[in-house]
Design an enzyme around this catalytic site. Structure first.
Site, PDB file in Angstrom:
ATOM      1  N   TYR A  33       5.128  -5.529  10.731  1.00  0.00           N
ATOM      2  CA  TYR A  33       4.211  -5.948  11.791  1.00  0.00           C
ATOM      3  C   TYR A  33       3.460  -7.202  11.383  1.00  0.00           C
ATOM      4  O   TYR A  33       3.459  -7.617  10.225  1.00  0.00           O
ATOM      5  CB  TYR A  33       3.226  -4.820  12.128  1.00  0.00           C
ATOM      6  CG  TYR A  33       2.101  -4.637  11.133  1.00  0.00           C
ATOM      7  CD1 TYR A  33       0.815  -5.088  11.428  1.00  0.00           C
ATOM      8  CD2 TYR A  33       2.309  -4.008   9.906  1.00  0.00           C
ATOM      9  CE1 TYR A  33      -0.226  -4.920  10.528  1.00  0.00           C
ATOM     10  CE2 TYR A  33       1.269  -3.833   9.004  1.00  0.00           C
ATOM     11  CZ  TYR A  33       0.008  -4.294   9.321  1.00  0.00           C
ATOM     12  OH  TYR A  33      -1.026  -4.127   8.429  1.00  0.00           O
ATOM     13  N   ARG A  52       5.869 -15.384   7.624  1.00  0.00           N
ATOM     14  CA  ARG A  52       5.777 -14.128   6.871  1.00  0.00           C
ATOM     15  C   ARG A  52       6.592 -13.028   7.545  1.00  0.00           C
ATOM     16  O   ARG A  52       7.218 -12.200   6.870  1.00  0.00           O
ATOM     17  CB  ARG A  52       4.325 -13.698   6.707  1.00  0.00           C
ATOM     18  CG  ARG A  52       4.178 -12.456   5.814  1.00  0.00           C
ATOM     19  CD  ARG A  52       2.735 -12.142   5.510  1.00  0.00           C
ATOM     20  NE  ARG A  52       1.964 -11.834   6.710  1.00  0.00           N
ATOM     21  CZ  ARG A  52       0.649 -11.605   6.719  1.00  0.00           C
ATOM     22  NH1 ARG A  52      -0.044 -11.658   5.587  1.00  0.00           N
ATOM     23  NH2 ARG A  52       0.018 -11.329   7.839  1.00  0.00           N
ATOM     24  N   ARG A 101      18.301  11.038  14.016  1.00  0.00           N
ATOM     25  CA  ARG A 101      17.608  10.812  12.756  1.00  0.00           C
ATOM     26  C   ARG A 101      18.599  10.830  11.600  1.00  0.00           C
ATOM     27  O   ARG A 101      19.420  11.743  11.478  1.00  0.00           O
ATOM     28  CB  ARG A 101      16.541  11.884  12.543  1.00  0.00           C
ATOM     29  CG  ARG A 101      15.716  11.724  11.268  1.00  0.00           C
ATOM     30  CD  ARG A 101      14.656  12.819  11.160  1.00  0.00           C
ATOM     31  NE  ARG A 101      13.825  12.649   9.979  1.00  0.00           N
ATOM     32  CZ  ARG A 101      14.133  13.114   8.763  1.00  0.00           C
ATOM     33  NH1 ARG A 101      15.281  13.786   8.581  1.00  0.00           N
ATOM     34  NH2 ARG A 101      13.329  12.908   7.732  1.00  0.00           N
ATOM     35  N   LYS A 151       5.074  -6.732   4.776  1.00  0.00           N
ATOM     36  CA  LYS A 151       4.036  -6.192   5.670  1.00  0.00           C
ATOM     37  C   LYS A 151       4.644  -5.089   6.545  1.00  0.00           C
ATOM     38  O   LYS A 151       4.957  -5.283   7.722  1.00  0.00           O
ATOM     39  CB  LYS A 151       3.439  -7.308   6.529  1.00  0.00           C
ATOM     40  CG  LYS A 151       2.120  -6.931   7.198  1.00  0.00           C
ATOM     41  CD  LYS A 151       1.473  -8.140   7.839  1.00  0.00           C
ATOM     42  CE  LYS A 151       0.186  -7.794   8.565  1.00  0.00           C
ATOM     43  NZ  LYS A 151      -0.908  -7.411   7.643  1.00  0.00           N
ATOM     44  N   GLU A 183      -6.064  -5.127  -3.872  1.00  0.00           N
ATOM     45  CA  GLU A 183      -6.554  -5.671  -2.608  1.00  0.00           C
ATOM     46  C   GLU A 183      -7.350  -4.610  -1.872  1.00  0.00           C
ATOM     47  O   GLU A 183      -7.457  -3.469  -2.329  1.00  0.00           O
ATOM     48  CB  GLU A 183      -5.387  -6.170  -1.748  1.00  0.00           C
ATOM     49  CG  GLU A 183      -4.310  -5.141  -1.505  1.00  0.00           C
ATOM     50  CD  GLU A 183      -3.041  -5.750  -0.913  1.00  0.00           C
ATOM     51  OE1 GLU A 183      -3.053  -6.913  -0.471  1.00  0.00           O
ATOM     52  OE2 GLU A 183      -2.016  -5.041  -0.889  1.00  0.00           O
ATOM     53  N   LEU A 207      -0.275  -8.196  -0.557  1.00  0.00           N
ATOM     54  CA  LEU A 207       0.224  -8.907   0.606  1.00  0.00           C
ATOM     55  C   LEU A 207      -0.123 -10.388   0.480  1.00  0.00           C
ATOM     56  O   LEU A 207      -1.224 -10.744   0.065  1.00  0.00           O
ATOM     57  CB  LEU A 207      -0.413  -8.338   1.880  1.00  0.00           C
ATOM     58  CG  LEU A 207       0.088  -8.952   3.185  1.00  0.00           C
ATOM     59  CD1 LEU A 207       1.536  -8.564   3.433  1.00  0.00           C
ATOM     60  CD2 LEU A 207      -0.794  -8.519   4.350  1.00  0.00           C
TER      61      LEU A 207
END
Length: 287
Positions: A33, A52, A101, A151, A183, A207
């Site tokens: 995301y 990114r 799945r 991310k 972070e 990140l």
């Protein structure tokens, strides 16, 4: 007016938006995301966020179902349709719906990626009063997976960290691994000592923040000294200032760490100035 969202090529009211229960983002957190901020109806840092996004997708061997030009058009269309002046745009790409799945990745030729975007209106985002008083943080152990430079939507532990902070009467948590701060739960972190801005160097441990890159560039242009290295909680508690950066908070001062007040709990001049510079400069380059 109902919020208009984007799902796999369609703009539709949020109450009509659906994704399959077999989507791997839902079943496996198999997705990435980005969040871009919007000020004055314009999008901030889009080139950085798109670059990114491409990197995250490449690291996971996942496809983006639109071009970057098309993605920018979608962002702008959502801003227009929702009359967004100040807020954020959330974007998520998953490996899609293979029909059932399975741990094995589906064939990308047969299973297109899922692309979802929506807006969040946040009036007063740039003039957040919290930036004038600062926030309090606690430290927690960093037990996330090792590829934090991607991310991904695997955000359960950061969410738990924020709840740990809330329970402790704080605003956020800084994560610590092998004795050093990595972070925040959703941000890059910094301390200031003797005029030097200190922040952890880029690696797979953190990140690669888009706001981080911009703020460090502006700091260098303002003749501020930046040192990229790891630091401890004890070192942070002895610092003159601390702050964090993120796409939605910009530059946010930190005035207390694990119950220890920095500079008598007052917001410092470096964080204040960097926030001013970032907002001024990012508005100039917004699209």
């Amino acid at each position: 007016m109902s919020r208009i969202v984007y799902v796999n090529g369609n703009y539709l009211p949020e109450e009509e938006a659906t994704v399959s229960i077999f989507d791997r983002g839902f079943l496996m957190a198999d997705g990435v995301y980005e969040v871009t901020s919007v000020l004055d109806g314009k999008i901030l840092e889009f080139p950085g966020h798109s670059a990114r996004l491409e990197r995250s997708l490449r690291e996971l061997d996942m496809a983006l179902p639109v071009t970057m030009d098309e993605l920018l058009t979608i962002h702008r269309e959502l801003v227009a349709r929702n009359e967004l002046v100040e807020g954020m745009i959330y974007l998520q790409v998953t490996r899609g719906n293979p029909g059932d799945r399975d741990f094995a990745f589906p064939d990308p030729a047969a299973t297109p990626s899922t692309l979802v975007l929506f807006t969040q209106s946040k009036p007063g985002l740039a003039d957040n009063p919290v930036a004038k008083k600062g926030i309090k943080v606690i430290s927690i152990e960093d037990i996330r997976w090792g590829r934090r430079d991607i991310k991904t939507v695997q955000l359960l532990y950061p969410s738990m960290g924020k709840m740990m902070a809330k329970k402790a009467g704080a605003d956020d948590a800084w994560m610590v691994e092998d004795g050093f701060v990595t972070e925040g739960t959703s941000n890059n972190v910094y301390i200031v000592k003797d005029g030097k801005i200190i922040t952890r160097q880029l690696s797979q441990d953190i990140l690669h923040g888009i706001t981080r890159a911009a703020v460090l560039r502006y700091a260098a242009e303002a003749q501020m000294e930046v040192v990229e290295r790891a630091f401890t909680i004890a070192e942070a508690q002895a610092a003159d200032e601390a702050f964090f950066t993120s796409a939605s908070a910009f530059v946010m001062p930190v005035v207390e760490i694990d119950g220890v007040a920095l500079s008598e709990g007052k917001v410092g001049p470096v964080a204040t100035r960097l926030r001013e510079i970032y907002l001024d400069e990012s508005r100039k380059t917004a699209i």
